[in-house]
Scaffold this active site. Structure first.
Site, PDB file in Angstrom:
ATOM      1  N   LEU A 154      21.392 -23.727 -36.111  1.00  0.00           N
ATOM      2  CA  LEU A 154      20.372 -23.806 -35.277  1.00  0.00           C
ATOM      3  C   LEU A 154      18.939 -23.234 -35.620  1.00  0.00           C
ATOM      4  O   LEU A 154      18.005 -23.771 -35.458  1.00  0.00           O
ATOM      5  CB  LEU A 154      20.603 -23.357 -33.834  1.00  0.00           C
ATOM      6  CG  LEU A 154      19.666 -23.636 -32.653  1.00  0.00           C
ATOM      7  CD1 LEU A 154      19.500 -25.212 -32.481  1.00  0.00           C
ATOM      8  CD2 LEU A 154      20.100 -22.953 -31.313  1.00  0.00           C
ATOM      9  N   CYS A 155      19.453 -22.020 -36.413  1.00  0.00           N
ATOM     10  CA  CYS A 155      18.301 -21.245 -36.860  1.00  0.00           C
ATOM     11  C   CYS A 155      17.475 -22.010 -37.999  1.00  0.00           C
ATOM     12  O   CYS A 155      16.102 -21.896 -38.011  1.00  0.00           O
ATOM     13  CB  CYS A 155      18.762 -19.934 -37.508  1.00  0.00           C
ATOM     14  SG  CYS A 155      19.875 -20.172 -38.711  1.00  0.00           S
ATOM     15  N   THR A 156      18.383 -22.612 -38.819  1.00  0.00           N
ATOM     16  CA  THR A 156      17.658 -23.445 -39.852  1.00  0.00           C
ATOM     17  C   THR A 156      16.834 -24.677 -39.143  1.00  0.00           C
ATOM     18  O   THR A 156      15.645 -24.979 -39.816  1.00  0.00           O
ATOM     19  CB  THR A 156      18.967 -24.240 -40.784  1.00  0.00           C
ATOM     20  OG1 THR A 156      19.403 -22.986 -41.350  1.00  0.00           O
ATOM     21  CG2 THR A 156      18.251 -25.053 -41.648  1.00  0.00           C
TER      22      THR A 156
END
Length: 439
Positions: free
Chosen positions: A207-209
């Site tokens: 999700l961070c990417t």
């Protein structure tokens, strides 16, 4: 056009006019077996894509004549490299219609009836009319639905299964250079729900990417699918993404292209967008041909009893050479579809309705997509939450935040759950007490 000529069925008759060590105990060599294939046996093919085109061709050439095909899609340019029943002039037309017309024209005696529709558009009476169902689907949801339909049609007498109510299902699937084929005898062998764990896990990006450092076009599409869609609700509150709805895909495409341009990422197009949303794997024509051949052979074996059917799951892999193996998938005692074991939901009075919804979606046994929950109170049906109907979703949304006690739910109360993965409403028993692991 002449439909018969000398020697046309010689290759089939060599199998049907003599027995062998692998024949089913009930098999009796006879010319009437071929007559059954050509004049009586009714086959339903679900899907007219890469695998479906191959299945229609194989079954018609084997002697099956009364074939029906269901498909809800239209032909796209990207289909032409492997779905060989279609031509450039067919782009935009219904796959089922074009595939049926091609087979009927090319193979003498074939009578393929097309249905440009969803499998959910037909009722039990329609499906009961077939001897065998064979699936060439790219959707686990559709597999689960037709599996549930065939199981719901089973009849029992004094607790014993009525064999005449069993409609076998032959299911094939491909992913790149890998494939599988299976034979499901509803009520007898392992069904789709028994073996949900056999389907490959979805490819997920961190999700961070997706949110902060996108590098691939897929990251941009996933950003819109996971974060932007629920935030902007472009088609109304609570409306889930439909990968087959052009309006949904177009909206995701446009938003994905906007995000891609911000990060100088190229390659976001309609085909990729739909592929990411629907989790479509690259298709290889040769794999489709192999798996179709296996499925068609199993249909032939089931229809004629000339050989014992597959028992009951075959894997195929030709990424490095050719490797294949067969194993017997076992029935699950707690199967949601074919087990008579009651389904129990263990929660406490302080748990929220949202917790039940999350459990139905995330638990490996259920893997539901948009469950709607109703119950019975004071002799009347009460809808606790229904996502698929916008007006009802808006009225019941507040219930998600309420505890089970606030909703008036009691221990041993029955909850009735409807979902797109099954044609039937499923009954669960709610057990309220100390928190324990759900089964």
């Amino acid at each position: 056009m002449e439909t018969e000529w000398p020697g046309r069925w010689d290759h089939i008759q060599k199998i049907l006019l003599r027995t062998g060590p692998f024949a089913h105990p009930s098999f009796e060599p006879s010319p009437e077996v071929l007559s059954f294939l050509k004049e009586t046996c009714k086959i339903l093919v679900i899907g007219a894509g890469g695998l479906g085109c191959e299945l229609l061709k194989d079954l018609a050439l084997m002697g099956f004549r009364d074939i029906h095909v269901i498909d809800m899609d239209t032909i796209d340019v990207s289909n032409l490299n492997r779905q060989f029943l279609f031509r450039a002039k067919d782009v935009g037309k219904a796959k089922a219609d074009v595939a049926a017309a091609f087979i009927n024209t090319r193979i003498p005696g074939a009578k393929v009836t097309p249905h440009f529709a969803k499998i959910q558009d037909f009722d039990e009476d329609f499906y009961r009319d077939f001897h065998i169902v064979v699936c060439g689907l790219d959707s686990i949801i559709a597999r689960r639905w037709i599996n549930g339909m065939l199981i719901s049609m089973l009849k029992y007498e004094n607790g014993a299964l009525d064999q005449s109510s069993v409609i076998p299902m032959v299911d094939g699937g491909t992913e790149g250079f890998k494939g599988n084929a299976r034979v499901i005898l509803p009520g007898i062998t392992a069904c789709v729900e028994c073996t949900l764990g056999l389907y490959p896990p979805q490819v997920n990006f961190p999700l961070c990417t997706i949110a902060h450092t996108p590098r691939l076009p897929e990251h941009c599409i996933e950003f819109v699918r996971i974060l932007l869609w629920p935030k902007e609700e472009p088609f109304g509150a609570g409306v889930a993404i439909d990968g087959d709805d052009p309006n949904h895909i177009k909206w995701i495409l446009e938003k994905s292209q906007e995000r891609a341009s911000q990060y100088n990422i190229s390659g976001v197009n309609y085909r990729l967008t739909q592929g990411v949303v629907k989790r479509i794997m690259p298709a290889v024509a040769s794999t489709n041909a192999v798996i179709s051949a296996v499925c068609a052979t199993e249909v032939f074996k089931l229809a004629t009893s000339c050989c014992l059917p597959l028992n009951n799951y075959m894997n195929f892999n030709d990424t490095k050479g050719v490797y294949t193996y067969t194993f017997e998938a076992e029935k699950s005692e707690g199967c949601l579809a074919c087990s008579d074991r009651p389904q129990v939901l263990n929660f406490t009075e302080t748990d929220k309705l949202q917790d039940i919804i999350n459990h139905l979606q995330e638990n490996a046994t259920y893997q539901m997509k948009s469950p709607g929950v109703t119950t019975s109170m004071d002799g009347k049906n009460k809808t606790l939450y229904m996502q698929t109907v916008k007006s009802i979703e808006e009225k019941t949304r507040e219930n998600l935040k309420k505890s089970l006690k606030e909703l008036g739910l009691m221990d041993k109360q029955e909850l009735y759950v409807a979902d797109v993965t099954t044609p039937n409403t499923l009954t669960f028993q709610l057990q309220l007490g100390t928190k324990m692991e759900n089964s």
